[in-house]
Each structure stands twice: as C-alpha cells, then as structure tokens.
Design a protein around this motif. Structure first.
Motif, PDB file in Angstrom:
ATOM      1  N   ILE A   1       0.830  -1.207   0.000  1.00 25.18           N
ATOM      2  CA  ILE A   1       0.000   0.000   0.000  1.00 25.18           C
ATOM      3  C   ILE A   1       0.864   1.257   0.000  1.00 25.18           C
ATOM      4  CG2 ILE A   1      -1.994  -1.089   1.088  1.00 25.18           C
ATOM      5  CD1 ILE A   1      -1.045   0.074   3.737  1.00 25.18           C
ATOM      6  N   SER A   2       2.049   1.181  -0.568  1.00 25.99           N
ATOM      7  CA  SER A   2       2.924   2.352  -0.628  1.00 25.99           C
ATOM      8  C   SER A   2       2.368   3.370  -1.616  1.00 25.99           C
ATOM      9  CB  SER A   2       4.336   1.919  -1.011  1.00 25.99           C
ATOM     10  OG  SER A   2       4.329   1.279  -2.270  1.00 25.99           O
ATOM     11  N   GLY A   3       3.059   4.495  -1.737  1.00 23.70           N
ATOM     12  CA  GLY A   3       2.570   5.562  -2.601  1.00 23.70           C
ATOM     13  C   GLY A   3       2.469   5.172  -4.054  1.00 23.70           C
TER      14      GLY A   3
ATOM     15  N   LEU B   1      -1.718  -6.060   4.803  1.00 22.41           N
ATOM     16  CA  LEU B   1      -1.274  -4.855   4.115  1.00 22.41           C
ATOM     17  C   LEU B   1       0.068  -4.423   4.708  1.00 22.41           C
ATOM     18  CD1 LEU B   1      -4.604  -2.791   4.004  1.00 22.41           C
ATOM     19  CD2 LEU B   1      -3.830  -4.607   2.479  1.00 22.41           C
ATOM     20  N   PHE B   2       0.954  -3.958   3.840  1.00 23.15           N
ATOM     21  CA  PHE B   2       2.251  -3.513   4.335  1.00 23.15           C
ATOM     22  C   PHE B   2       2.710  -2.308   3.535  1.00 23.15           C
ATOM     23  CE2 PHE B   2       3.332  -6.459   0.939  1.00 23.15           C
ATOM     24  CZ  PHE B   2       4.382  -5.845   0.291  1.00 23.15           C
TER      25      PHE B   2
ATOM     26  N   ARG C   1       4.897  -0.881   7.756  1.00 21.60           N
ATOM     27  CA  ARG C   1       4.604  -1.879   8.784  1.00 21.60           C
ATOM     28  C   ARG C   1       3.599  -2.870   8.226  1.00 21.60           C
ATOM     29  NH1 ARG C   1       2.006   2.355  12.857  1.00 21.60           N
ATOM     30  NH2 ARG C   1       3.559   3.617  11.762  1.00 21.60           N
ATOM     31  N   LEU C   2       3.401  -3.963   8.945  1.00 21.26           N
ATOM     32  CA  LEU C   2       2.489  -5.022   8.516  1.00 21.26           C
ATOM     33  C   LEU C   2       1.202  -4.944   9.328  1.00 21.26           C
ATOM     34  CD1 LEU C   2       2.368  -7.596   6.630  1.00 21.26           C
ATOM     35  CD2 LEU C   2       2.937  -8.903   8.689  1.00 21.26           C
ATOM     36  N   THR C   3       0.035  -5.004   8.636  1.00 21.98           N
ATOM     37  CA  THR C   3      -1.270  -4.915   9.287  1.00 21.98           C
ATOM     38  C   THR C   3      -2.148  -6.050   8.783  1.00 21.98           C
ATOM     39  OG1 THR C   3      -1.071  -2.504   9.329  1.00 21.98           O
ATOM     40  CG2 THR C   3      -3.246  -3.433   9.792  1.00 21.98           C
ATOM     41  N   ASN C   4      -2.757  -6.770   9.701  1.00 20.36           N
ATOM     42  CA  ASN C   4      -3.671  -7.863   9.366  1.00 20.36           C
ATOM     43  C   ASN C   4      -5.086  -7.298   9.258  1.00 20.36           C
ATOM     44  OD1 ASN C   4      -4.979 -10.267   8.973  1.00 20.36           O
ATOM     45  ND2 ASN C   4      -4.545 -11.116  10.996  1.00 20.36           N
TER      46      ASN C   4
END
Length: 428
Positions: A244-246, A273-274, A277-280
């Motif tokens: 999910i970077s720019g 999503l990363f 950082r990593l997000t569940n």
C-alpha cells in the motif's frame, strides 16, 4: 412531512379504496405512492422486501401520527429491518428520501466521489447511490423541441469489456464506481483439494461398515444397502500480501475490492497490508458490504500511501504469522511493484524463508503493463528467484486471470520446474 416525489394533489389518505365500476382503479394517494417508492428504493439497495411490505407499511402508518417523523421512522424500521447491520443504510435512505429537500444535489455528490491518490476512499453508501441513480428519471427539457434520433450499433466491445481492460490509474470517478460494481457482483469458483478425512456419501471407494450395520439393524437385520464414505474436499488457503505504498495506492484499492469478493467465495483467505509496517485486515474484509470493509481498513491502517519496507514487512510476517496461515498447501499472493531501496539483503533473506513456508508464491506486479519491462531494480531482482509465477495486476482482466489461476492449480508448475533464474523472467 415533506413529500419525496412531487406530483399533483390527490385525495386524502385512503390506501385501500376500491376501484370504480369502470374497472380502472383510481390513482393512489400521495402518501401511498411515496411509501411504495420508498420500499422499492430499499429493495434496490439490498433489503429483502416484497410488495406485501408496502401494504404493511401503509397499514402501520394509519395507527400512528404521520406528522411525527420519529414515529414514522420507528414504524418503517420495525417492518423492514432484519438485523442491526441494516440500520445505518436505512437511516441514510430515510433521511434522503423523506427529510432532505435537496436530495438531488446530495445524490450527485454521492455519485461523484473524490479519488485522491494519497488516502483511502471516503466513507459513503455506494449501494444507496446506485439505487437512487437507477430510479431517478431523466429530466426533460421543455424548451427543446422533439427531434428524430437515429442510433447505430457498430461491432465494438461492451462497456464492461472496455472497462475491464483499462489501467486502474487512468480511471475517473464514474469508472471507479462502475468497476467496483463489477467486482462486487462477481463470485469466484475456486479450486478444491482432497483431504485425508472421510465424509458420508451415497457412493464412494470406502465402504462404511458401521453405518451399513446401523442401517441393517433398522431394517430388522436385512442387509439391503451399503453405506459409503469418500474423501472430503476443502479450499486450500490463500494469503495475500498487499503493498500500500505511494506507488501502489490506486492498484491497492482495486485489489482490496477484489479480495472482498474473493472472501465471499473462500473461507481460508488471509489479507495483510504492508507499507512501512504489517497490518492484518482479514477480519475487516469479512463484512458483507465492501464499503464498510474498506472503512474498517481505513481505521486500522496508518501507513497508507507512505514509504516501502518490503523486507521488514516480510520479516514480521515470517516470524508472527507464517506458521499459522501457511499450513495446508497455502498459496501466497504478493502484490507489489518490488521497488525497495534499502535492506536488499534482508529482502532476499526473507523471501527465501517465505519460499520454505509457502506451497507456491505468485507475484502480481503492476509494472508488467509495460511491454519493455525488465527487472532492473535491486528489489525486483531479489524477489524474482523465489517466486513460482509472475503476473500483471494493473486492470480488471488481470485480476480475473488470477481468479482462473486459483481455480486451476495445475496451471502453475511445481516449484523446482518453474522457479525463474536471474536474467530469465517468467513472463516472457
């Protein structure tokens, strides 16, 4: 209470008046027409309503004060609501249909959302906007005289096929809404794999002696029919790692809506999503409405359209989530452009570790939309030797091709046979 549909004044409220002797029923009163239109609007937004609900609503309004807005809202809500998750959509439809005099301008605002590259989509009700847009009649132009129009039907692709081939970065707001509708109404047919467990079946390769004996006891000792068991089937797990970077903002939004539709067809789908950082976000995608799911993800993710740390994100996943999510011949979908400028050694090390955990790794790279693309970046060169297949992910056709790939696991060769070597990309 203001009227939602303007028309000529009619008789007092008498929704159950009998037709005249000529056989043509009289026109419905204003309130009855408005209630009928409101029930149709709720049905178009997804409520399970029938024409009987409109009759019940008219009967309920005869026993309350129709000048009190709260009583009308409570009476209609008691008739149409079947769960607490429908309450926000009902309140929005009620306020827009009965209360707000400027509902046309608000409808136009809902149909034209802002598409910002740096933030997730705003909070809104797309189902209500779609239902209102479908029911709104075109405004006639009284000053313009009628003229004869001729239509031609050239042999071209349909709008859906044309939209499916468009790049996500080139879509405007209206095309984004149409694309979300296409993804939302699609249900995927994914592959099944046989397990070691057995389940009862009318025919099979394993005879069930216990079930056959119980059946014989019920038939007074007569062994007339055999019972069988066969191997149970289940959907293999899929783990999505979404960048999910720019540089991936527009593509990440489209993949999220596709993953929500995929979640409705697969019970073993985990989404991470990363960026930095990593997000569940697996639990958020289980919401029935895709817009509600995206809103929950917006509240959880804090690094949307930020920097990129692919190696650190993979390290977190390998140490905290890999053993729990990559069991049972799991497939890893890595959606990223592979552009990472720091810690390339860490990225290569974590990709090698992820290769040992996963059954297969499919890399979805939006950069493959360019015909002359070559893996020149160091991050891409570090990821490429450890993936089983490399596919594009820049339009809806590429996502649907991924769906067919998951439905037929035989299309991806084994790891040893398909692992690309440096300098020989697998998409050629």
């Amino acid at each position: 209470m203001p009227r939602a549909v303007p028309s000529a004044p009619s008789a007092p409220f008498a929704p159950f008046s009998r037709p005249d002797t000529s056989g043509t029923p009289p026109p419905l009163p204003m309130l009855a027409r408005n209630v009928t239109h409101f029930m149709r609007l709720l049905r178009d937004t997804g409520f399970g309503l029938s024409p009987a609900h409109a009759v019940d609503a008219l009967e309920a309004l005869r026993h309350i004060d129709i000048g009190a807005r709260d009583e009308v809202r409570a009476a209609l809500a008691a008739l149409v609501l079947s769960g607490p998750d429908q309450r926000p959509l009902f309140d929005a439809a009620f306020d827009l249909f009965w209360r707000d005099p400027d509902w046309e301008s608000k409808l136009r605002a809902m149909l034209l959302p802002r598409v910002d590259a740096g933030i997730p989509p705003p909070r809104r009700s797309n189902r209500l906007a779609d239902a209102l847009a479908a029911r709104q009649p075109p405004s006639p132009k009284p000053d313009q005289p009628p003229r004869e129009e001729r239509f031609t039907a050239p042999l071209t692709f349909s709008d859906q096929e044309r939209l499916a081939g468009r790049d996500f970065e080139t879509l405007n707001a209206e095309e984004w809404r149409a694309l979300q509708h296409l993804v939302r109404t699609r249900r995927a047919r994914l592959a099944l794999q046989k397990t070691r467990r057995l389940r009862p079946s009318t025919c099979g390769t394993h005879a069930d002696l216990r079930a056959s004996a119980r059946l014989a006891v019920r038939q007074h000792g007569e062994w007339l029919r055999w019972k069988y068991r066969k191997r149970a089937e289940r959907k293999p797990p899929v783990v999505l790692l979404l960048d999910i970077s720019g540089s991936m903002s527009q593509y990440s939004r489209a993949v999220l809506y596709f993953c929500h539709a995929l979640t409705q067809s697969r019970e073993r789908l985990h989404v991470f999503l990363f960026g930095t950082r990593l997000t569940n976000v697996t639990r958020a995608l289980r919401e029935r409405d895709p817009d509600d799911a995206v809103n929950l993800i917006t509240e959880q993710v804090r690094d949307w359209a930020g920097g990129t740390r692919i190696g650190a994100a993979l390290a977190t996943f390998n140490r905290q989530w890999a053993r729990r999510t990559l069991s049972g011949r799991a497939t890893v979908l890595l959606v990223s452009d592979g552009i990472d400028l720091e810690h390339i050694d860490l990225l290569e090390q974590e990709m090698a570790r992820l290769r040992r955990f996963a059954h297969r790794i499919i890399w979805l790279n939006p950069l493959l939309r360019y015909e002359g693309f070559t893996p020149q970046a160091r991050g891409i060169q570090a990821i490429l030797p450890h993936v089983d297949a490399l596919r594009a992910a820049h339009n809806l056709d590429s996502l649907f091709a991924l769906e067919s790939l998951l439905a037929d696991p035989a299309r991806v060769p084994p790891v040893k046979a398909s692992r690309p070597q440096p300098g020989y990309p697998s998409w050629k």
